[in-house]
Design a protein around this motif. Sequence first.
Motif, PDB file in Angstrom:
ATOM      1  N   ARG A  49       0.824  -1.205   0.000  1.00 49.85           N
ATOM      2  CA  ARG A  49       0.000   0.000   0.000  1.00 49.85           C
ATOM      3  C   ARG A  49       0.862   1.262   0.000  1.00 49.85           C
ATOM      4  N   LEU A  50       1.905   1.254   0.824  1.00 51.00           N
ATOM      5  CA  LEU A  50       2.810   2.408   0.858  1.00 51.00           C
ATOM      6  C   LEU A  50       3.528   2.585  -0.472  1.00 51.00           C
ATOM      7  N   GLU A  51       3.994   1.490  -1.054  1.00 48.55           N
ATOM      8  CA  GLU A  51       4.694   1.572  -2.344  1.00 48.55           C
ATOM      9  C   GLU A  51       3.756   2.050  -3.448  1.00 48.55           C
ATOM     10  N   ILE A  52       2.508   1.607  -3.414  1.00 43.19           N
ATOM     11  CA  ILE A  52       1.517   2.059  -4.404  1.00 43.19           C
ATOM     12  C   ILE A  52       1.266   3.554  -4.233  1.00 43.19           C
ATOM     13  N   CYS A  53       1.083   4.000  -2.991  1.00 45.79           N
ATOM     14  CA  CYS A  53       0.875   5.430  -2.730  1.00 45.79           C
ATOM     15  C   CYS A  53       2.064   6.241  -3.219  1.00 45.79           C
ATOM     16  N   LEU A  54       3.258   5.777  -2.882  1.00 52.39           N
ATOM     17  CA  LEU A  54       4.469   6.490  -3.279  1.00 52.39           C
ATOM     18  C   LEU A  54       4.577   6.572  -4.801  1.00 52.39           C
ATOM     19  N   GLY A  55       4.331   5.466  -5.481  1.00 43.01           N
ATOM     20  CA  GLY A  55       4.391   5.469  -6.944  1.00 43.01           C
ATOM     21  C   GLY A  55       3.391   6.427  -7.568  1.00 43.01           C
ATOM     22  N   ALA A  56       2.159   6.403  -7.062  1.00 41.31           N
ATOM     23  CA  ALA A  56       1.126   7.292  -7.603  1.00 41.31           C
ATOM     24  C   ALA A  56       1.489   8.758  -7.361  1.00 41.31           C
ATOM     25  N   VAL A  57       2.021   9.057  -6.184  1.00 40.40           N
ATOM     26  CA  VAL A  57       2.414  10.444  -5.880  1.00 40.40           C
ATOM     27  C   VAL A  57       3.583  10.865  -6.757  1.00 40.40           C
ATOM     28  N   GLU A 152      -2.724  25.541   3.170  1.00 37.85           N
ATOM     29  CA  GLU A 152      -2.346  24.547   4.175  1.00 37.85           C
ATOM     30  C   GLU A 152      -2.005  23.187   3.570  1.00 37.85           C
ATOM     31  N   ARG A 153      -2.225  23.015   2.265  1.00 37.02           N
ATOM     32  CA  ARG A 153      -1.964  21.722   1.622  1.00 37.02           C
ATOM     33  C   ARG A 153      -0.505  21.620   1.215  1.00 37.02           C
ATOM     34  N   PRO A 154       0.092  20.448   1.411  1.00 40.96           N
ATOM     35  CA  PRO A 154       1.494  20.277   1.015  1.00 40.96           C
ATOM     36  C   PRO A 154       1.635  20.157  -0.495  1.00 40.96           C
ATOM     37  N   LYS A 155       2.835  20.355  -0.979  1.00 36.83           N
ATOM     38  CA  LYS A 155       3.140  20.130  -2.392  1.00 36.83           C
ATOM     39  C   LYS A 155       3.343  18.640  -2.597  1.00 36.83           C
ATOM     40  N   MET A 156       3.203  18.159  -3.827  1.00 42.48           N
ATOM     41  CA  MET A 156       3.350  16.731  -4.098  1.00 42.48           C
ATOM     42  C   MET A 156       4.740  16.230  -3.696  1.00 42.48           C
ATOM     43  N   ASN A 157       5.784  17.058  -3.892  1.00 39.92           N
ATOM     44  CA  ASN A 157       7.124  16.590  -3.517  1.00 39.92           C
ATOM     45  C   ASN A 157       7.235  16.424  -1.999  1.00 39.92           C
ATOM     46  N   GLU A 158       6.474  17.203  -1.216  1.00 39.64           N
ATOM     47  CA  GLU A 158       6.449  17.008   0.227  1.00 39.64           C
ATOM     48  C   GLU A 158       5.742  15.705   0.586  1.00 39.64           C
ATOM     49  N   VAL A 159       4.685  15.377  -0.155  1.00 37.60           N
ATOM     50  CA  VAL A 159       3.978  14.117   0.061  1.00 37.60           C
ATOM     51  C   VAL A 159       4.906  12.951  -0.276  1.00 37.60           C
ATOM     52  N   VAL A 160       5.676  13.084  -1.366  1.00 39.81           N
ATOM     53  CA  VAL A 160       6.644  12.046  -1.738  1.00 39.81           C
ATOM     54  C   VAL A 160       7.601  11.805  -0.574  1.00 39.81           C
ATOM     55  N   GLU A 161       8.146  12.875   0.008  1.00 37.16           N
ATOM     56  CA  GLU A 161       9.093  12.729   1.120  1.00 37.16           C
ATOM     57  C   GLU A 161       8.446  12.060   2.322  1.00 37.16           C
ATOM     58  N   LYS A 162       7.216  12.437   2.650  1.00 39.64           N
ATOM     59  CA  LYS A 162       6.523  11.838   3.797  1.00 39.64           C
ATOM     60  C   LYS A 162       6.260  10.355   3.555  1.00 39.64           C
ATOM     61  N   LEU A 163       5.893   9.988   2.328  1.00 44.94           N
ATOM     62  CA  LEU A 163       5.659   8.575   2.028  1.00 44.94           C
ATOM     63  C   LEU A 163       6.950   7.772   2.056  1.00 44.94           C
ATOM     64  N   LYS A 164       8.049   8.377   1.631  1.00 46.01           N
ATOM     65  CA  LYS A 164       9.340   7.691   1.720  1.00 46.01           C
ATOM     66  C   LYS A 164       9.697   7.416   3.180  1.00 46.01           C
ATOM     67  N   ILE A 165       9.427   8.384   4.052  1.00 47.11           N
ATOM     68  CA  ILE A 165       9.676   8.196   5.479  1.00 47.11           C
ATOM     69  C   ILE A 165       8.787   7.074   6.027  1.00 47.11           C
ATOM     70  N   ALA A 166       7.522   7.076   5.641  1.00 44.36           N
ATOM     71  CA  ALA A 166       6.604   6.025   6.090  1.00 44.36           C
ATOM     72  C   ALA A 166       7.077   4.652   5.617  1.00 44.36           C
ATOM     73  N   LEU A 167       7.593   4.594   4.397  1.00 47.66           N
ATOM     74  CA  LEU A 167       8.102   3.333   3.859  1.00 47.66           C
ATOM     75  C   LEU A 167       9.339   2.873   4.633  1.00 47.66           C
ATOM     76  N   ARG A 168      10.210   3.812   5.026  1.00 46.10           N
ATOM     77  CA  ARG A 168      11.377   3.451   5.846  1.00 46.10           C
ATOM     78  C   ARG A 168      10.942   2.904   7.201  1.00 46.10           C
ATOM     79  N   PHE A 169       9.925   3.524   7.806  1.00 46.39           N
ATOM     80  CA  PHE A 169       9.405   3.011   9.079  1.00 46.39           C
ATOM     81  C   PHE A 169       8.811   1.618   8.902  1.00 46.39           C
ATOM     82  N   GLN A 170       8.155   1.391   7.778  1.00 48.84           N
ATOM     83  CA  GLN A 170       7.609   0.063   7.504  1.00 48.84           C
ATOM     84  C   GLN A 170       8.743  -0.954   7.392  1.00 48.84           C
TER      85      GLN A 170
END
Length: 195
Positions: A49-57, A152-170
């Motif tokens: 799920r995280l990898e799919i989210c990251l790829g789509a972002v 208040e919404r992040p940029k897509m590159n910020e979302v990419v970074e947050k998902l990469k962090i989530a993937l590292r935690f996973q």
Amino acid sequence: MLSHYTHENLISLLGFYEEDGEKILVYEHASHGSLDHHLSRPTLTWRQRLEICLGAVMGQCYLHDPKGTQQRVLHRDIKSSNILLEENWNAKVSDMGLSKIGPANQLHTFLLSNVVGTFWYLDMMYLATSILTKESDVYSFGVVLVKKSRDERPKMNEVVEKLKIALRFQDIFEESMNNEEIIKIAVPPLVYKFL
């Protein structure tokens, strides 16, 4: 438009056919279909799920901030049924039929546009004002909390970074689970008997 935008996380247009009023578009095959068919099934792991989210972002980020071009693509219909999954479960953003192109050389790209897209995924600000921005796609993506104010919404590159962090935690979580299981198997429990 699709022939000019190529990225590993965008569905590729392979060709088209037109004859006797019939028009056919040929896209890259995504053998696992669309994400919406898998979200409620337990077959997808959290890692997938995280990898799919990251790829789509990452695909969407490429459309918002293309390198070497003066145009930015605003998708206008980001939703789970427009995220396709190929044989290795890599995400591919698809269905660019409602997309709009705007200038990429500005800090804020906005277009006055007829409101289109899937109602439940529409940015409330876009719906209320008919002003389309790249943050409208962020709203639709649904990975981040649904902020009403565009600022208040992040940029897509910020979302990419947050998902990469989530993937590292996973990764860390999975490694720790594997270590605990290995320890349980490798070290037999000691049984002490007092005489």
